[in-house]
Design a protein around this motif. Structure first.
Motif, mmCIF file in Angstrom:
data_model
loop_
_atom_site.group_PDB
_atom_site.id
_atom_site.type_symbol
_atom_site.label_atom_id
_atom_site.label_comp_id
_atom_site.label_asym_id
_atom_site.label_seq_id
_atom_site.Cartn_x
_atom_site.Cartn_y
_atom_site.Cartn_z
ATOM 1 N N ARG A 136 0.801 -1.120 0.106
ATOM 2 C CA ARG A 136 -0.086 0.078 0.041
ATOM 3 C C ARG A 136 0.837 1.240 -0.186
ATOM 4 N NH1 ARG A 136 -2.761 -1.113 4.143
ATOM 5 N NH2 ARG A 136 -4.582 -1.934 3.007
ATOM 6 N N LEU A 137 1.980 1.141 0.811
ATOM 7 C CA LEU A 137 2.729 2.500 0.701
ATOM 8 C C LEU A 137 3.461 2.704 -0.238
ATOM 9 C CD1 LEU A 137 4.531 1.961 4.530
ATOM 10 C CD2 LEU A 137 2.734 3.498 3.810
ATOM 11 N N ALA A 138 4.011 1.782 -1.037
ATOM 12 C CA ALA A 138 4.639 1.939 -2.328
ATOM 13 C C ALA A 138 3.597 2.334 -3.417
ATOM 14 C CB ALA A 138 5.462 0.631 -2.768
ATOM 15 N N MET A 139 2.448 1.558 -3.448
ATOM 16 C CA MET A 139 1.622 1.894 -4.536
ATOM 17 C C MET A 139 1.005 3.394 -4.421
ATOM 18 S SD MET A 139 1.889 -0.729 -6.046
ATOM 19 C CE MET A 139 2.773 -2.410 -5.703
ATOM 20 N N GLN A 140 0.909 3.718 -3.189
ATOM 21 C CA GLN A 140 0.299 4.998 -3.109
ATOM 22 C C GLN A 140 1.264 6.104 -3.438
ATOM 23 O OE1 GLN A 140 -0.294 5.102 1.284
ATOM 24 N NE2 GLN A 140 -2.546 4.536 0.969
ATOM 25 N N GLN A 141 2.854 6.134 -3.259
ATOM 26 C CA GLN A 141 3.567 6.750 -3.780
ATOM 27 C C GLN A 141 3.615 6.965 -5.297
ATOM 28 O OE1 GLN A 141 7.564 6.794 -2.070
ATOM 29 N NE2 GLN A 141 7.039 5.820 -0.440
ATOM 30 N N VAL A 142 3.642 5.847 -5.688
ATOM 31 C CA VAL A 142 3.550 5.777 -7.489
ATOM 32 C C VAL A 142 2.448 6.242 -7.935
ATOM 33 C CG1 VAL A 142 3.645 4.157 -9.277
ATOM 34 C CG2 VAL A 142 5.256 3.716 -7.425
ATOM 35 N N ALA A 143 1.204 5.979 -7.292
ATOM 36 C CA ALA A 143 -0.175 6.700 -8.016
ATOM 37 C C ALA A 143 -0.071 8.261 -7.649
ATOM 38 C CB ALA A 143 -1.092 6.069 -7.041
ATOM 39 N N ALA A 144 0.396 8.722 -6.721
ATOM 40 C CA ALA A 144 0.809 10.190 -6.483
ATOM 41 C C ALA A 144 1.589 10.801 -7.464
ATOM 42 C CB ALA A 144 1.155 10.515 -5.200
ATOM 43 N N PHE A 145 2.694 9.940 -7.585
ATOM 44 C CA PHE A 145 3.841 10.478 -8.945
ATOM 45 C C PHE A 145 3.125 10.442 -10.359
ATOM 46 C CE2 PHE A 145 7.949 9.330 -10.906
ATOM 47 C CZ PHE A 145 8.400 10.839 -10.889
ATOM 48 N N ILE A 159 0.967 8.891 -18.193
ATOM 49 C CA ILE A 159 1.515 7.657 -17.915
ATOM 50 C C ILE A 159 0.232 6.556 -18.519
ATOM 51 C CG2 ILE A 159 2.088 6.064 -16.196
ATOM 52 C CD1 ILE A 159 4.014 8.165 -16.652
ATOM 53 N N ASN A 160 0.696 5.680 -19.309
ATOM 54 C CA ASN A 160 -0.308 4.699 -19.834
ATOM 55 C C ASN A 160 -0.080 3.421 -19.057
ATOM 56 O OD1 ASN A 160 -1.039 6.508 -21.862
ATOM 57 N ND2 ASN A 160 0.805 5.970 -22.994
ATOM 58 N N SER A 161 0.710 3.179 -18.333
ATOM 59 C CA SER A 161 0.871 1.776 -17.774
ATOM 60 C C SER A 161 1.645 1.863 -16.363
ATOM 61 C CB SER A 161 1.692 0.671 -18.348
ATOM 62 O OG SER A 161 3.141 1.086 -18.479
ATOM 63 N N ALA A 221 -7.660 4.167 -8.307
ATOM 64 C CA ALA A 221 -9.190 4.346 -8.743
ATOM 65 C C ALA A 221 -8.975 5.640 -9.965
ATOM 66 C CB ALA A 221 -9.976 4.801 -7.676
ATOM 67 N N ASP A 222 -8.066 6.557 -9.829
ATOM 68 C CA ASP A 222 -8.158 7.690 -10.832
ATOM 69 C C ASP A 222 -7.368 7.658 -12.058
ATOM 70 O OD1 ASP A 222 -10.028 9.119 -9.027
ATOM 71 O OD2 ASP A 222 -8.301 9.937 -7.915
ATOM 72 N N PHE A 223 -6.565 6.108 -12.042
ATOM 73 C CA PHE A 223 -5.947 5.961 -13.017
ATOM 74 C C PHE A 223 -6.453 5.347 -14.250
ATOM 75 C CE2 PHE A 223 -2.361 3.080 -14.905
ATOM 76 C CZ PHE A 223 -1.773 4.021 -15.420
ATOM 77 N N ASP A 224 -6.507 5.668 -15.405
ATOM 78 C CA ASP A 224 -7.093 5.064 -16.543
ATOM 79 C C ASP A 224 -6.293 4.267 -17.467
ATOM 80 O OD1 ASP A 224 -6.134 7.119 -18.077
ATOM 81 O OD2 ASP A 224 -7.805 8.088 -18.524
ATOM 82 N N GLY A 225 -4.980 3.980 -16.929
ATOM 83 C CA GLY A 225 -4.067 3.184 -17.949
ATOM 84 C C GLY A 225 -4.186 1.756 -17.325
ATOM 85 N N THR A 226 -3.198 1.102 -18.017
ATOM 86 C CA THR A 226 -3.153 -0.383 -17.592
ATOM 87 C C THR A 226 -2.241 -0.776 -16.541
ATOM 88 O OG1 THR A 226 -3.233 -0.888 -19.866
ATOM 89 C CG2 THR A 226 -2.405 -2.649 -18.656
#
Length: 419
Positions: free
Chosen positions: A208-217, A228-230, A263-268
């Motif tokens: 969760r911690l890692a994914m939250q950082q990547v999603a924000a980035f 970002i497409n993927s 949830a707000d990312f529409d790529g793969t």
């Protein structure tokens, strides 16, 4: 979850009968167990724009890869050799992701020529090399930047990959710099992010911690004009090696975390499971050579060794060891050891199990990942056979190596050359 039906039966096959035609030690993989695990992951990800790319390094046997291909699974590779295995097994190049810190220019050229889907880039030098190689072929390579989020995965130090001191990935500041200079790399389309923090992770929080950082980035990059497409979330889901000790993350909870985080990312979303799909589907069958009484303990000497299964020697890894005989006599504590001339050739220390004798068969459980794929010819021991089992049937999918095959690439120094 190995498909066991009573002692000695795996996926409808009596393992004790196999030893009459297949010498020990040998690996056996349950096709049903692999299908079940793949299906559970696919179901958990239902409704998401997700792509599963199996980590070939976990078990690269062609039969395993062909099974993955038939289930619609792609491949995560870390060498040109793994790429050729995946392609040979029927996994389309357009469903292959090339990861790893040490890709050579030649490997990149082979991958581009084959048409692999994308590259996970781990350093600035690698980005420059990919630009050069892609320009030579007059193609545009799709690429993701591997981020090192400096998250402790809470796993063994040798399989932790997401901390600052690990060799993998780059900081977000460096990645941001790459995106800002993307015009300097016309043959590389930076349109993805990648993160993989380690293997055999048994809690959800590090993910969760890692994914939250990547999603924000990813959101920051998109806002600054770099869509970002993927997003490749790597692998790392742990399995139950030791009953009563290892409690794996629920795959549905893991998928729910991904769904909420992105949830707000529409790529793969790309996943790279390896161990999770095959570890519990495989066993290593070995035979007791003798019992050796030491000064302070009894040694159960078996015909499998660290060259066949390195994990206990390399990681102090625990594998359940199950005798396949029904003899009584009470439990005994054994050090289970192999014949290789290393003290590290030890599968278990002071393990309690039913009394054994020479000739007895043992099953080393959960050996389907990082078993045969990490094996070697140390002590000039031949590579073991591998079998695929499927609902009462079995097939030898790698025969035991002969001495002639072991030395086939060697020669005497009959012809001397000067540089």
């Amino acid at each position: 979850m190995v498909i066991m039906e009573g002692k000695g039966r795996l996926d409808g096959v009596d393992l004790r009968e196999l030893v009459s035609t297949v010498p020990t030690p040998f690996y056996a993989y349950s096709a049903s167990a692999i299908r079940h695990r793949v299906g559970a992951l696919q179901t958990a990800l239902g409704g998401m724009n997700a792509r599963i790319c199996y980590a070939v390094k976990a078990n690269g046997n062609l039969a395993v890869l062909r099974l993955m291909a038939g289930l619609g699974i792609g491949a995560d590779i870390v060498s040109a050799g793994e790429m050729h295995r995946a392609l040979h097994a029927g996994i389309p190049a357009g469903n292959i992701v090339f990861s790893g810190v040490g890709k050579t220019a030649d490997e990149m050229a082979q991958a581009l020529a084959a048409g692999v889907w994308r590259f996970n880039i781990e350093s600035r030098d690698e980005l420059h090399t990919l630009q050069t190689v892609a320009a030579e072929q007059d193609v545009v390579a799709l690429a993701a930047v591997r981020i090192n989020p400096d998250v402790d995965a809470g796993t063994h130090a040798k399989i932790s990959t997401g901390k600052a001191e690990n060799k993998f990935g780059v900081t977000m500041d460096e990645a941001r710099d790459w995106f800002s200079q993307s015009d300097a790399f016309p043959n590389v389309r930076l349109d993805g992010l990648h993160v993989h923090i380690g293997s055999q992770i048994l809690t959800l929080q590090p993910f969760r911690l890692a994914m939250q950082q990547v999603a924000a980035f990813a959101a920051q990059l998109a806002a600054s004009g770099h869509p970002i497409n993927s997003i490749d979330v790597g692998g790392g889901l742990g399995v139950r090696y030791r009953h009563g000790h290892d409690v794996p993350v629920c795959v549905n909870e893991y998928a729910a975390m991904l769904r909420a985080t992105f949830a707000d990312f529409d790529g793969t979303i790309v996943l790279e499971p390896g161990r999770y799909l095959v570890a519990e589907a495989g066993v290593l069958i070995t035979r007791v050579v003798r019992i050796k009484a030491g000064a302070s303990r009894e040694f159960l000497v078996v015909d499998a060794a660290m060259n066949d299964l390195q994990r206990p020697a390399l990681y102090d890894a625990w594998h359940e060891i199950i005798p396949l005989h029904d003899r009584g006599g009470g439990d005994v504590r054994y050090d289970v050891v192999g014949p290789v001339c290393e003290t590290g050739d030890t599968f278990a220390v002071q393990r309690s199990m039913p009394r054994c004798q020479a000739g007895d068969l043992l099953l080393i459980a959960n050996a389907g990942a990082y078993g045969a794929s990490m094996s070697s010819n140390y002590n000039s021991r031949p590579l073991t056979a591998e079998l695929m089992l499927d609902r009462g049937r079995h097939a030898v999918v790698r025969r035991r190596q002969s001495f002639e095959e072991m030395v086939a690439g060697e020669s005497l120094a009959a012809e001397w050359l000067t540089a």
